[in-house]
Design an enzyme around this catalytic site. Structure first.
Site, PDB file in Angstrom:
ATOM      1  N   SER A 143     -23.551  51.605 -49.381  1.00 50.53           N
ATOM      2  CA  SER A 143     -23.861  50.516 -47.990  1.00 50.53           C
ATOM      3  C   SER A 143     -24.971  51.344 -47.022  1.00 50.53           C
ATOM      4  CB  SER A 143     -22.564  50.511 -47.173  1.00 50.53           C
ATOM      5  OG  SER A 143     -22.030  49.531 -47.710  1.00 50.53           O
ATOM      6  N   LYS A 187     -23.425  52.824 -36.651  1.00 48.04           N
ATOM      7  CA  LYS A 187     -22.628  51.581 -37.211  1.00 48.04           C
ATOM      8  C   LYS A 187     -21.283  51.570 -36.422  1.00 48.04           C
ATOM      9  CE  LYS A 187     -20.932  50.236 -41.794  1.00 48.04           C
ATOM     10  NZ  LYS A 187     -21.262  50.624 -43.153  1.00 48.04           N
ATOM     11  N   SER A 244     -23.225  47.355 -46.545  1.00 48.23           N
ATOM     12  CA  SER A 244     -22.771  46.724 -45.306  1.00 48.23           C
ATOM     13  C   SER A 244     -23.158  47.360 -44.112  1.00 48.23           C
ATOM     14  CB  SER A 244     -21.119  47.400 -45.245  1.00 48.23           C
ATOM     15  OG  SER A 244     -21.152  48.695 -45.464  1.00 48.23           O
TER      16      SER A 244
HETATM   17  N1  GLN Z   1     -20.784  46.587 -51.200  1.00 48.00           N
HETATM   18  C1  GLN Z   1     -19.914  47.449 -51.694  1.00 48.00           C
HETATM   19  C2  GLN Z   1     -18.538  46.839 -51.463  1.00 48.00           C
HETATM   20  O1  GLN Z   1     -18.399  45.948 -50.901  1.00 48.00           O
HETATM   21  C3  GLN Z   1     -20.160  48.946 -50.941  1.00 48.00           C
HETATM   22  C4  GLN Z   1     -19.729  48.882 -49.562  1.00 48.00           C
HETATM   23  C5  GLN Z   1     -20.150  50.194 -48.841  1.00 48.00           C
HETATM   24  O2  GLN Z   1     -20.687  51.078 -49.528  1.00 48.00           O
HETATM   25  N2  GLN Z   1     -19.232  50.315 -47.766  1.00 48.00           N
HETATM   26  O3  GLN Z   1     -17.340  47.535 -51.470  1.00 48.00           O
END
Ligand code: GLN
Length: 490
Positions: free
Chosen positions: A179, A80, A155
């Site tokens: 995510s 990532k 994400s």
């Molecule tokens: N969708 C959640 C957020 O926007 C989790 C994102 C994540 O786990 N990095 O905060």
């Protein structure tokens, strides 16, 4: 057996060990497939072909010299793009870091480098890991390898899509509120968020430091176990990483059954807009566990209903603090059209950050301000304690909890216009981060032709138990052996 790029990391490792394939052949096959499918999948922001081939050659040389190598030596992986890689651009999906080349590796990256893994590229993400679809990237939207009109989730959507498309057999993502697990569910993968502190966060570009964890994405449970093994452990550079013993996760997961395992099904997780088809898939998995000797019983975690609201105070609060360092002065993008240092910061942050990130910085700053701290931040922390206590109480009675990973399968690109609805995609995963627990998503069926996953939750540092339970389920079903259309595209 399929083509080389379609092999699991475990199979690659076995073939490498007996000399049936070279690391260079595997790297070349991954790179060829990346070239073929990237125009549709768009999972990677940077492809590091030259570096990958050099790493592969080095592993082949060490193997030929008779060196003792780690099990994943010579296996390709995608990372990532919020994990710092020495000498390779690391953007966190943000225009702010479009020119940032870290002078050091994240601890997980240096561990994998030492273990001889072959880095094929840096995977797309929602800007600073804020989002659930990977549409918030400043650079490109990634598509779902099962249906390129749909999102891969987020994400860590790039990391998930890369693995589902067989651009690499395994990848690393990060998970603050879902995510890793939510894109795993959308892309038909196994995704694990380890216990908070199990894996070092040094060199992970921070979103919300009390919630962030790095973890594996893979097509099988064995690969997940192998990758966790390679990244887990204490790191003196991250004071929140623990000394807890790192188990032999592969050995643990393959050596087991679920006889006597006590599984709890928290009913609140089926009330959060979860589609009837997803609920059915999870309940039939529960029935399967029962038929294999586990006991299954419904339970209740009432504070689940407040987890999302509390998360959207805590996470923005931490992000407002973490992102203060991007000021246009120290590193990253600098917009220098204005005079004076306040003007420079204003313009750099105004141009460098996307709108989702700005919104969260503003919400977080507001929630932490003197007049509102007690009303929002303190209360959110109190809710967090309640959530943790309820999980603790449930684990007096159950070894493991079983829930859906996401309420529905992957949605269409551009379809989710209501930001609240997008946030609900993480309603089942967020409580796990709030309590610092390990959570694993494993494929449990298809809905409307798209994969869906179920989430297994365990007490702290019981990753081996999650892997065992997921492995037993994987062996009794066929979901994980399906390949996406992009995995076979030429
Ligand atoms: N969708 C959640 C957020 O926007 C989790 C994102 C994540 O786990 N990095 O905060």
């Amino acid at each position: 057996m399929g083509e080389l790029h379609q092999l699991t990391a475990h199979a690659m490792s076995t073939m490498l060990a007996i000399g049936e394939v070279s690391s260079r052949e595997l790297a070349q096959s991954a790179l060829n497939h990346i070239e073929a499918v990237e125009p549709q999948v768009r999972a990677l922001l940077t492809v590091t072909a030259e570096q990958a081939l050099a790493q592969a050659d080095e592993v082949d040389r060490r193997r030929a010299a008779g060196e003792l190598l780690s099990p994943l030596a010579g296996v390709p992986i995608a990372l990532k793009d919020n994990l710092c890689t020495s000498g390779v651009r690391t953007t966190a999906g943000s225009a702010m870091l479009s020119n940032f080349v870290p002078p050091y590796d994240a601890t997980v990256v240096s561990k994998l480098r030492k273990a001889g893994l072959v880095f094929v590229g840096k995977a797309n993400l929602d800007e600073f890991a804020m989002g659930s679809s990977t549409e918030n990237s400043a650079f490109q939207s990634t598509t779902n390898p099962w249906d390129i009109e749909r999102v891969p989730g987020g994400s860590s959507g790039g990391s998930a899509a890369a693995v589902a498309a067989c651009e690499a057999p395994i990848s690393l993502g990060s998970d603050t509120g879902g995510s890793i697990r939510q894109p795993a569910s959308y892309c038909g993968l196994v995704g694990l968020k380890p216990t908070y502190g199990r894996v070092s966060r040094f060199g992970l570009i921070a979103y919300a430091s009390s919630l962030d964890q790095i973890g594996p994405l893979s097509r099988t449970v064995e690969d997940c176990a192998l990758l966790l093994q390679a990244i887990a452990g204490h790191d003196e550079r991250d004071s929140t990483s623990t000394q807890a013993h790192v188990e032999d996760y592969l050995q643990e997961c393959m050596n087991s059954n679920v006889t006597g395992l006590r599984i709890g099904i928290p009913r609140e997780y089926f009330a959060q807009g979860v589609s009837a088809d997803v609920a059915r898939a999870v309940h039939s998995a529960a029935a399967l566990y029962e038929s294999m000797g586990a006991t299954v019983e419904e339970c209740s975690l009432p504070s689940t209903d407040y987890a999302l609201a509390a998360y959207y105070v805590v996470a923005p609060a931490e992000c407002s603090s973490n992102l203060a360092r991007f000021d246009g002065v120290r590193y990253g993008v600098r917009s220098a059209d204005k005079t004076g240092h306040i003007g420079l910061m204003e313009l750099s942050r105004g141009q460098g950050f996307g709108s989702e990130v700005k919104q969260r910085i503003m919400i977080g700053t507001y929630a932490l301000s003197a007049g509102y701290y007690d009303a929002y931040y303190r209360r959110a922390q109190q809710v967090r304690t309640l959530i943790r206590n309820e999980f603790n109480a449930a684990f007096q009675k159950f070894d493991m909890l079983l829930t859906p990973t996401a309420p529905a399968p992957a949605f269409k690109l551009g379809a989710m216009t209501d930001p609240m609805e997008m946030k609900l995609a993480d309603v089942c995963t967020i409580p796990v981060n709030m309590a610092g627990l390990p959570g694993l998503s494993v494929p449990c069926g298809f809905v409307d032709g798209m994969p869906v996953g179920m989430q297994l939750i365990a007490p702290p540092f019981k990753e081996a138990l999650l892997l065992k339970a997921a492995y037993v389920y994987q062996q009794a079903t066929t979901w994980s052996s399906n390949l996406s259309p992009a995995a076979s595209a030429a």
